[in-house]
Design a protein around this motif. Structure first.
Motif, short mmCIF file in Angstrom:
data_model
loop_
_atom_site.label_atom_id
_atom_site.label_comp_id
_atom_site.label_asym_id
_atom_site.label_seq_id
_atom_site.Cartn_x
_atom_site.Cartn_y
_atom_site.Cartn_z
N MET A 1 0.85 -1.17 0.00
CA MET A 1 0.00 0.00 0.00
C MET A 1 0.89 1.23 0.00
O MET A 1 1.69 1.41 0.90
CB MET A 1 -0.89 -0.05 1.25
CG MET A 1 -1.82 1.11 1.37
SD MET A 1 -2.80 1.06 2.90
CE MET A 1 -4.01 -0.16 2.50
N GLU A 32 -3.03 4.94 0.63
CA GLU A 32 -3.48 4.97 2.02
C GLU A 32 -4.45 6.11 2.26
O GLU A 32 -5.46 5.95 2.94
CB GLU A 32 -2.29 5.09 2.96
CG GLU A 32 -1.46 3.83 3.03
CD GLU A 32 -0.16 4.04 3.78
OE1 GLU A 32 0.29 5.19 3.93
OE2 GLU A 32 0.41 3.04 4.21
N ASP A 81 -8.02 5.40 1.21
CA ASP A 81 -8.69 4.26 1.83
C ASP A 81 -9.54 4.62 3.04
O ASP A 81 -10.15 3.75 3.64
CB ASP A 81 -7.66 3.21 2.26
CG ASP A 81 -7.15 2.39 1.09
OD1 ASP A 81 -7.81 2.38 0.04
OD2 ASP A 81 -6.09 1.76 1.23
N LEU A 88 -12.14 -2.84 3.61
CA LEU A 88 -10.76 -3.22 3.30
C LEU A 88 -10.52 -4.68 3.65
O LEU A 88 -11.05 -5.19 4.65
CB LEU A 88 -9.78 -2.35 4.07
CG LEU A 88 -9.73 -0.87 3.70
CD1 LEU A 88 -8.71 -0.16 4.59
CD2 LEU A 88 -9.38 -0.69 2.24
N ASP A 110 -5.21 -7.49 5.10
CA ASP A 110 -3.87 -6.91 4.96
C ASP A 110 -3.94 -5.40 4.78
O ASP A 110 -3.16 -4.66 5.37
CB ASP A 110 -3.13 -7.54 3.77
CG ASP A 110 -2.76 -8.99 4.02
OD1 ASP A 110 -2.77 -9.41 5.19
OD2 ASP A 110 -2.46 -9.70 3.03
N ASP A 111 -4.86 -4.95 3.93
CA ASP A 111 -5.01 -3.51 3.70
C ASP A 111 -5.50 -2.80 4.96
O ASP A 111 -5.09 -1.68 5.25
CB ASP A 111 -5.97 -3.25 2.54
CG ASP A 111 -5.36 -3.64 1.20
OD1 ASP A 111 -4.12 -3.67 1.10
OD2 ASP A 111 -6.13 -3.91 0.26
#
Length: 99
Positions: free
Chosen positions: A1, A6, A9, A18, A21-22
């Motif tokens: 990312m 970022e 998001d 999300l 992991d994100d």
């Protein structure tokens, strides 16, 4: 990312969209980014406000619906412009006494 991603998001994080992991990466970013923290605060409650709202249909609007929408927008813009730019001289009603 990446840092650019970022910052975009915040909305997805607020809505719980999300992937794991994100989400973890965004939470790490969030701890050091006052801008995203402030935006997340502004978005608090959005997910609960959207609960029960059905998805928008995937049908494309008809030509008539688009024309109606544009017509209403044009009329609204014209009213807004008129409200911002009053005429230089007050309009006299034809029933007003002559000066």
């Amino acid at each position: 990312m990446t840092s650019r991603i970022e910052h975009t998001d915040v909305g997805a994080y607020a809505l719980g969209l999300l992937e794991e992991d994100d989400r973890r990466a965004f939470e790490a970013h969030l701890s050091s980014c006052p801008s995203c923290t402030a935006e997340l605060t502004d978005l608090s409650g959005v997910a609960s406000a959207l609960t029960g709202v059905d998805p928008v249909g995937e049908e494309e609007p008809s030509h008539q619906e688009i024309a109606d929408l544009l017509s209403r927008k044009k009329a609204r813009d014209l009213r807004t412009r008129r409200a911002r730019w009053p005429s230089a001289s007050p309009r006299r009603s034809r029933w007003s006494p002559a000066e």
